[in-house]
Design a protein around this motif. Structure first.
Motif, short mmCIF file in Angstrom:
data_model
loop_
_atom_site.label_atom_id
_atom_site.label_comp_id
_atom_site.label_asym_id
_atom_site.label_seq_id
_atom_site.Cartn_x
_atom_site.Cartn_y
_atom_site.Cartn_z
N HIS A 317 -36.22 11.05 34.77
CA HIS A 317 -34.95 11.66 35.19
C HIS A 317 -34.22 12.23 33.97
O HIS A 317 -34.13 11.59 32.93
N PRO A 318 -33.70 13.46 34.07
CA PRO A 318 -32.96 14.04 32.93
C PRO A 318 -31.71 13.23 32.59
O PRO A 318 -31.04 12.70 33.47
N LEU A 319 -31.42 13.15 31.30
CA LEU A 319 -30.24 12.46 30.82
C LEU A 319 -29.44 13.41 29.94
O LEU A 319 -30.01 14.18 29.17
N SER A 320 -28.13 13.31 30.05
CA SER A 320 -27.27 14.23 29.29
C SER A 320 -27.33 13.96 27.80
O SER A 320 -27.19 14.88 26.99
N GLU A 321 -27.54 12.71 27.40
CA GLU A 321 -27.52 12.40 25.97
C GLU A 321 -28.83 12.73 25.27
O GLU A 321 -28.90 12.67 24.04
N VAL A 322 -29.87 13.02 26.03
CA VAL A 322 -31.15 13.39 25.44
C VAL A 322 -31.19 14.91 25.35
O VAL A 322 -31.35 15.59 26.35
N LYS A 323 -31.05 15.44 24.15
CA LYS A 323 -30.92 16.87 23.97
C LYS A 323 -32.18 17.63 24.33
O LYS A 323 -32.12 18.78 24.73
N SER A 324 -33.31 16.98 24.21
CA SER A 324 -34.58 17.67 24.46
C SER A 324 -35.02 17.56 25.91
O SER A 324 -36.16 17.81 26.24
N VAL A 325 -34.09 17.18 26.81
CA VAL A 325 -34.48 17.00 28.21
C VAL A 325 -34.88 18.33 28.82
O VAL A 325 -35.89 18.43 29.49
N ALA A 326 -34.09 19.39 28.60
CA ALA A 326 -34.33 20.65 29.30
C ALA A 326 -35.70 21.21 28.98
O ALA A 326 -36.46 21.59 29.85
N ALA A 327 -36.06 21.22 27.68
CA ALA A 327 -37.34 21.82 27.31
C ALA A 327 -38.52 21.03 27.84
O ALA A 327 -39.37 21.55 28.51
N PRO A 328 -38.57 19.69 27.59
CA PRO A 328 -39.71 18.96 28.11
C PRO A 328 -39.76 18.90 29.62
O PRO A 328 -40.80 18.87 30.19
N ALA A 329 -38.56 18.89 30.27
CA ALA A 329 -38.59 18.79 31.72
C ALA A 329 -39.24 20.01 32.33
O ALA A 329 -39.93 19.94 33.32
N GLY A 330 -39.02 21.19 31.74
CA GLY A 330 -39.64 22.39 32.25
C GLY A 330 -41.04 22.59 31.75
O GLY A 330 -41.80 23.37 32.31
N SER A 331 -41.39 21.88 30.67
CA SER A 331 -42.70 22.11 30.08
C SER A 331 -43.85 21.71 30.97
O SER A 331 -44.81 22.44 31.08
N PRO A 332 -43.80 20.55 31.67
CA PRO A 332 -44.95 20.23 32.50
C PRO A 332 -45.18 21.24 33.58
O PRO A 332 -46.30 21.58 33.89
N ALA A 333 -44.08 21.73 34.18
CA ALA A 333 -44.26 22.72 35.23
C ALA A 333 -44.76 24.02 34.64
O ALA A 333 -45.52 24.75 35.26
#
Length: 345
Positions: A317-333
């Motif tokens: 689940h994305p977390l606001s305090e983890v700055k690298s969430v956006a990039a890795p979350a889209g990376s698998p897709a």
């Protein structure tokens, strides 16, 4: 003795600063974290585990699983945990995680089973690696095993069987009124609709249902395919990281991975005689691990709870305090798409 007082003061100051830096300040920073939610308060993460998963966590600790498995995806500056892949999945293998672990992931864990040794793979996202419910649909061949192999014939078969479906076929017949009458009479004379070329779609839908003798050849190829799938699923290995896979891995790890160093937890399972029909939870084992004819291996309640706990481990689940969430979350897709351009080059 003149230096005794400075020595005691220095020791006390060292203990005080150590306590402030290692206990008090971290508690101020992360000691009162709350679950993260959106503005509407619907998307809440993390959530407390269910009763079975919480009991399974205690079984996880009691059997020392945390000695060999970690539950922490390290940041990219410390290690390449995000890029590691799981061995048991098919070719698009799931990664260990989409982002690094954060303190908020563990607010309901007392204590947090982060681990410090990885004799086995990390389990922080082992629940996410489980197949989707749609993919785990060997349990769905029941609808596929219905008389109609395809959805269209399946809808057509009940129609002629009931008095109501003729009106359902009526809108399809107004294009050809002559065949509209043979459709009810098709049960007595299936040859007449075949002779009428104008209403071919209507007799095609009506003929398989009323005439059970004619459709079997049409449905015969579809039914064996549906009936063979459960048989194949029972003889073959379960889907990787599914509940059945975890049970077999706990009972006989080397039946899935000959090089595994994991001990077998056979005491979490029970061997019993088959009473009438085989249990749904029975393990499908082959070779030396097979229980023998008339016997079956079924999980105990603790084994089910342990698997429920493993299936609940998911830190994606994305977390606001983890700055690298956006990039890795889209990376698998985007990974397959990103992997194609270099291949084209």
């Amino acid at each position: 003795m003149k230096g005794f007082t400075p020595l005691v003061v220095g020791l006390l100051a060292t203990l005080a600063f150590s306590w402030l830096g290692l206990a008090y300040i971290p508690d101020l920073q992360i000691g009162h974290l709350e679950p993260q939610s959106d503005e509407e308060g619907t998307d809440i993460y993390p959530m407390p585990r269910s009763g079975m998963a919480e009991r399974g966590r205690r079984a996880y600790v009691a059997n020392g699983c945390f000695y060999c498995h970690s539950q922490q995806i390290r940041a990219d500056y410390a290690a390449a945990d995000v890029d590691l892949q799981r061995w048991a999945a098919p070719s698009p293998r799931p990664k260990w995680g989409d982002r690094r672990s954060a303190p908020r992931d563990y607010i309901f864990d007392r204590p947090a089973l982060i681990g410090k040794v990885r004799l086995g793979p990390d389990l922080a996202n082992i629940g996410k690696a489980a197949p989707a419910e749609e993919e785990a649909a060997p349990a769905q061949p029941a609808p596929a095993g219905s008389p109609g192999g395809s959805p269209a014939p399946a809808n057509a078969s009940p129609a002629p069987g009931n008095a109501s479906p003729p009106p359902a076929n009526a809108p399809a017949q107004p294009g050809a009124k002559p065949p509209a009458q043979p459709s009810p009479a098709a049960a007595t004379s299936p040859s007449q609709p075949a002779a009428s070329s104008g209403g071919s779609p209507a007799p095609a839908s009506a003929s398989p249902a009323p005439g059970n003798a004619s459709p079997p050849p049409a449905n015969a190829p579809s039914q064996p395919a549906a009936s063979s799938s459960p048989a194949a699923s029972s003889s073959e290995s379960p889907a990787p990281y599914s509940a059945a896979w975890h049970h077999q891995h706990l009972y006989s790890p080397r039946s899935l991975n000959p090089d595994s160093d994991m001990p077998a937890y056979k005491f979490l399972y029970e061997k019993r005689r088959i009473g009438g029909q085989q249990s749904v939870d029975a393990l499908h084992l082959r070779g030396d691990e097979a229980p023998g004819e008339g016997w079956e291996i079924v999980p105990t309640y603790d084994a089910k709870c342990l698997v429920a706990y493993l299936m609940s481990l998911n830190q994606s689940h994305p977390l606001s305090e983890v700055k690298s969430v956006a990039a890795p979350a889209g990376s698998p897709a985007a990974s397959p798409a990103a992997a194609q351009p270099p291949a084209k080059k």
